[in-house]
Design a protein around this motif. Sequence first.
Motif, PDB file in Angstrom:
ATOM      1  N   LYS A 102       0.828  -1.209   0.000  1.00  0.00           N
ATOM      2  CA  LYS A 102       0.000   0.000   0.000  1.00  0.00           C
ATOM      3  C   LYS A 102       0.861   1.256   0.000  1.00  0.00           C
ATOM      4  O   LYS A 102       0.526   2.254  -0.669  1.00  0.00           O
ATOM      5  CB  LYS A 102      -0.923  -0.006   1.220  1.00  0.00           C
ATOM      6  CG  LYS A 102      -1.996  -1.080   1.169  1.00  0.00           C
ATOM      7  CD  LYS A 102      -2.879  -1.007   2.402  1.00  0.00           C
ATOM      8  CE  LYS A 102      -3.974  -2.070   2.350  1.00  0.00           C
ATOM      9  NZ  LYS A 102      -4.850  -2.009   3.563  1.00  0.00           N
ATOM     10  N   LEU A 103       1.957   1.223   0.740  1.00  0.00           N
ATOM     11  CA  LEU A 103       2.869   2.372   0.767  1.00  0.00           C
ATOM     12  C   LEU A 103       3.433   2.654  -0.619  1.00  0.00           C
ATOM     13  O   LEU A 103       3.488   3.813  -1.064  1.00  0.00           O
ATOM     14  CB  LEU A 103       3.989   2.106   1.769  1.00  0.00           C
ATOM     15  CG  LEU A 103       5.091   3.149   1.881  1.00  0.00           C
ATOM     16  CD1 LEU A 103       4.540   4.474   2.363  1.00  0.00           C
ATOM     17  CD2 LEU A 103       6.192   2.664   2.821  1.00  0.00           C
ATOM     18  N   ASN A 104       3.844   1.616  -1.322  1.00  0.00           N
ATOM     19  CA  ASN A 104       4.378   1.806  -2.678  1.00  0.00           C
ATOM     20  C   ASN A 104       3.311   2.348  -3.625  1.00  0.00           C
ATOM     21  O   ASN A 104       3.598   3.210  -4.477  1.00  0.00           O
ATOM     22  CB  ASN A 104       4.921   0.480  -3.204  1.00  0.00           C
ATOM     23  CG  ASN A 104       6.117  -0.011  -2.410  1.00  0.00           C
ATOM     24  OD1 ASN A 104       6.869   0.780  -1.840  1.00  0.00           O
ATOM     25  ND2 ASN A 104       6.310  -1.322  -2.355  1.00  0.00           N
ATOM     26  N   ILE A 105       2.064   1.878  -3.486  1.00  0.00           N
ATOM     27  CA  ILE A 105       0.982   2.361  -4.349  1.00  0.00           C
ATOM     28  C   ILE A 105       0.728   3.849  -4.105  1.00  0.00           C
ATOM     29  O   ILE A 105       0.553   4.634  -5.057  1.00  0.00           O
ATOM     30  CB  ILE A 105      -0.290   1.534  -4.107  1.00  0.00           C
ATOM     31  CG1 ILE A 105      -0.088   0.104  -4.616  1.00  0.00           C
ATOM     32  CG2 ILE A 105      -1.497   2.163  -4.789  1.00  0.00           C
ATOM     33  CD1 ILE A 105      -1.231  -0.826  -4.279  1.00  0.00           C
ATOM     34  N   LEU A 106       0.717   4.268  -2.844  1.00  0.00           N
ATOM     35  CA  LEU A 106       0.485   5.690  -2.546  1.00  0.00           C
ATOM     36  C   LEU A 106       1.627   6.562  -3.058  1.00  0.00           C
ATOM     37  O   LEU A 106       1.405   7.683  -3.536  1.00  0.00           O
ATOM     38  CB  LEU A 106       0.293   5.875  -1.040  1.00  0.00           C
ATOM     39  CG  LEU A 106      -1.032   5.370  -0.471  1.00  0.00           C
ATOM     40  CD1 LEU A 106      -1.041   5.503   1.044  1.00  0.00           C
ATOM     41  CD2 LEU A 106      -2.201   6.134  -1.079  1.00  0.00           C
ATOM     42  N   PHE A 107       2.853   6.078  -2.989  1.00  0.00           N
ATOM     43  CA  PHE A 107       3.972   6.823  -3.556  1.00  0.00           C
ATOM     44  C   PHE A 107       3.792   7.001  -5.063  1.00  0.00           C
ATOM     45  O   PHE A 107       4.002   8.097  -5.606  1.00  0.00           O
ATOM     46  CB  PHE A 107       5.289   6.102  -3.269  1.00  0.00           C
ATOM     47  CG  PHE A 107       6.027   6.629  -2.078  1.00  0.00           C
ATOM     48  CD1 PHE A 107       6.467   7.940  -2.043  1.00  0.00           C
ATOM     49  CD2 PHE A 107       6.290   5.811  -0.984  1.00  0.00           C
ATOM     50  CE1 PHE A 107       7.154   8.438  -0.941  1.00  0.00           C
ATOM     51  CE2 PHE A 107       6.974   6.306   0.118  1.00  0.00           C
ATOM     52  CZ  PHE A 107       7.404   7.615   0.138  1.00  0.00           C
ATOM     53  N   VAL A 108       3.389   5.947  -5.751  1.00  0.00           N
ATOM     54  CA  VAL A 108       3.209   6.022  -7.206  1.00  0.00           C
ATOM     55  C   VAL A 108       2.070   6.967  -7.560  1.00  0.00           C
ATOM     56  O   VAL A 108       2.179   7.783  -8.503  1.00  0.00           O
ATOM     57  CB  VAL A 108       2.967   4.608  -7.776  1.00  0.00           C
ATOM     58  CG1 VAL A 108       2.572   4.674  -9.243  1.00  0.00           C
ATOM     59  CG2 VAL A 108       4.203   3.752  -7.613  1.00  0.00           C
ATOM     60  N   VAL A 109       0.958   6.899  -6.830  1.00  0.00           N
ATOM     61  CA  VAL A 109      -0.194   7.755  -7.129  1.00  0.00           C
ATOM     62  C   VAL A 109       0.152   9.221  -6.911  1.00  0.00           C
ATOM     63  O   VAL A 109      -0.176  10.092  -7.740  1.00  0.00           O
ATOM     64  CB  VAL A 109      -1.391   7.325  -6.262  1.00  0.00           C
ATOM     65  CG1 VAL A 109      -2.529   8.345  -6.377  1.00  0.00           C
ATOM     66  CG2 VAL A 109      -1.878   5.951  -6.681  1.00  0.00           C
ATOM     67  N   ASN A 110       0.830   9.540  -5.824  1.00  0.00           N
ATOM     68  CA  ASN A 110       1.201  10.933  -5.570  1.00  0.00           C
ATOM     69  C   ASN A 110       2.221  11.425  -6.587  1.00  0.00           C
ATOM     70  O   ASN A 110       2.173  12.587  -7.001  1.00  0.00           O
ATOM     71  CB  ASN A 110       1.756  11.070  -4.153  1.00  0.00           C
ATOM     72  CG  ASN A 110       0.668  11.126  -3.107  1.00  0.00           C
ATOM     73  OD1 ASN A 110       0.150  12.194  -2.783  1.00  0.00           O
ATOM     74  ND2 ASN A 110       0.294   9.975  -2.574  1.00  0.00           N
ATOM     75  N   GLY A 111       3.144  10.561  -6.986  1.00  0.00           N
ATOM     76  CA  GLY A 111       4.074  10.956  -8.033  1.00  0.00           C
ATOM     77  C   GLY A 111       3.371  11.229  -9.350  1.00  0.00           C
ATOM     78  O   GLY A 111       3.715  12.189 -10.068  1.00  0.00           O
ATOM     79  N   ALA A 112       2.357  10.431  -9.687  1.00  0.00           N
ATOM     80  CA  ALA A 112       1.604  10.667 -10.925  1.00  0.00           C
ATOM     81  C   ALA A 112       0.806  11.962 -10.849  1.00  0.00           C
ATOM     82  O   ALA A 112       0.739  12.729 -11.836  1.00  0.00           O
ATOM     83  CB  ALA A 112       0.674   9.480 -11.183  1.00  0.00           C
ATOM     84  N   LEU A 113       0.193  12.246  -9.694  1.00  0.00           N
ATOM     85  CA  LEU A 113      -0.546  13.501  -9.548  1.00  0.00           C
ATOM     86  C   LEU A 113       0.374  14.711  -9.658  1.00  0.00           C
ATOM     87  O   LEU A 113       0.040  15.720 -10.313  1.00  0.00           O
ATOM     88  CB  LEU A 113      -1.279  13.514  -8.205  1.00  0.00           C
ATOM     89  CG  LEU A 113      -2.442  12.531  -8.045  1.00  0.00           C
ATOM     90  CD1 LEU A 113      -2.999  12.598  -6.622  1.00  0.00           C
ATOM     91  CD2 LEU A 113      -3.536  12.828  -9.052  1.00  0.00           C
ATOM     92  N   LEU A 114       1.536  14.628  -9.038  1.00  0.00           N
ATOM     93  CA  LEU A 114       2.476  15.740  -9.103  1.00  0.00           C
ATOM     94  C   LEU A 114       2.995  15.938 -10.524  1.00  0.00           C
ATOM     95  O   LEU A 114       3.158  17.077 -10.994  1.00  0.00           O
ATOM     96  CB  LEU A 114       3.634  15.486  -8.140  1.00  0.00           C
ATOM     97  CG  LEU A 114       4.691  16.585  -8.025  1.00  0.00           C
ATOM     98  CD1 LEU A 114       4.057  17.892  -7.560  1.00  0.00           C
ATOM     99  CD2 LEU A 114       5.801  16.154  -7.069  1.00  0.00           C
ATOM    100  N   THR A 115       3.220  14.841 -11.244  1.00  0.00           N
ATOM    101  CA  THR A 115       3.689  14.948 -12.628  1.00  0.00           C
ATOM    102  C   THR A 115       2.629  15.575 -13.522  1.00  0.00           C
ATOM    103  O   THR A 115       2.932  16.455 -14.358  1.00  0.00           O
ATOM    104  CB  THR A 115       4.063  13.547 -13.153  1.00  0.00           C
ATOM    105  OG1 THR A 115       5.073  12.992 -12.311  1.00  0.00           O
ATOM    106  CG2 THR A 115       4.585  13.632 -14.576  1.00  0.00           C
TER     107      THR A 115
END
Length: 216
Positions: A78-91
């Motif tokens: 779950k931690l890795n998924i949240l990191f990926v989602v926030n990185g996609a939103l920021l991008t």
Amino acid sequence: MELKLSPTPLSVNSAPNTVSPRLPLNPPGADLPPNPEELPEEGKPKKQRLWNTITLAAQDVRSVLAQQRDQGQILTTKLNILFVVNGALLTSLTISRLMFIPSWFGLAEIIGFLVNFTLLINAFLPRQIAISPNLSDNKFLERYLTLTPEEYQLRMMVNLVHTYQANQQRIDDVSQTLNYAAYVTWVIAFLIMCHVVTGFFLPMLPDQMLPDQLPF
């Protein structure tokens, strides 16, 4: 006058002396003690029943610890998924250049990303994990090798229970932090959607609402 009795000679062709078969004195398994494993639970010795109970309890404790490790791996996913989602939103926000336009939405998004990445990094930081038995203790062998098997199992189960409680506190902290991060991620996604609608679609509405030609 003396009578002399001559011994009766044995006949060679006489029938042999037949001996009837005799039953063995101790039939197989007649005097053997019953197998403790085949006895019902009430018929087993008290020490044997106690050892069986301790063995089953030790298996259950180790099974619960294995489930706890699986729970920790799920939280890591779950931690890795949240990191990926926030990185996609920021991008996506950076590519749209909406963040560089001064507005209340941009300020709220920046604060949201700072809070969210702080929560994720806090959940990512390593925590002290309890391990049993503690092999760093030099007196471990002196304490445990002198115990009987029953005492060793009981002492080890107590240590495993304390290990579970200590690790469960760490897992609960990580789980609560990830819950907060998930809520903040949803708020950031909602702000980005409102920002996109406000920045790209609302300015076009007044021009479309104006008539092409005035009637007078």
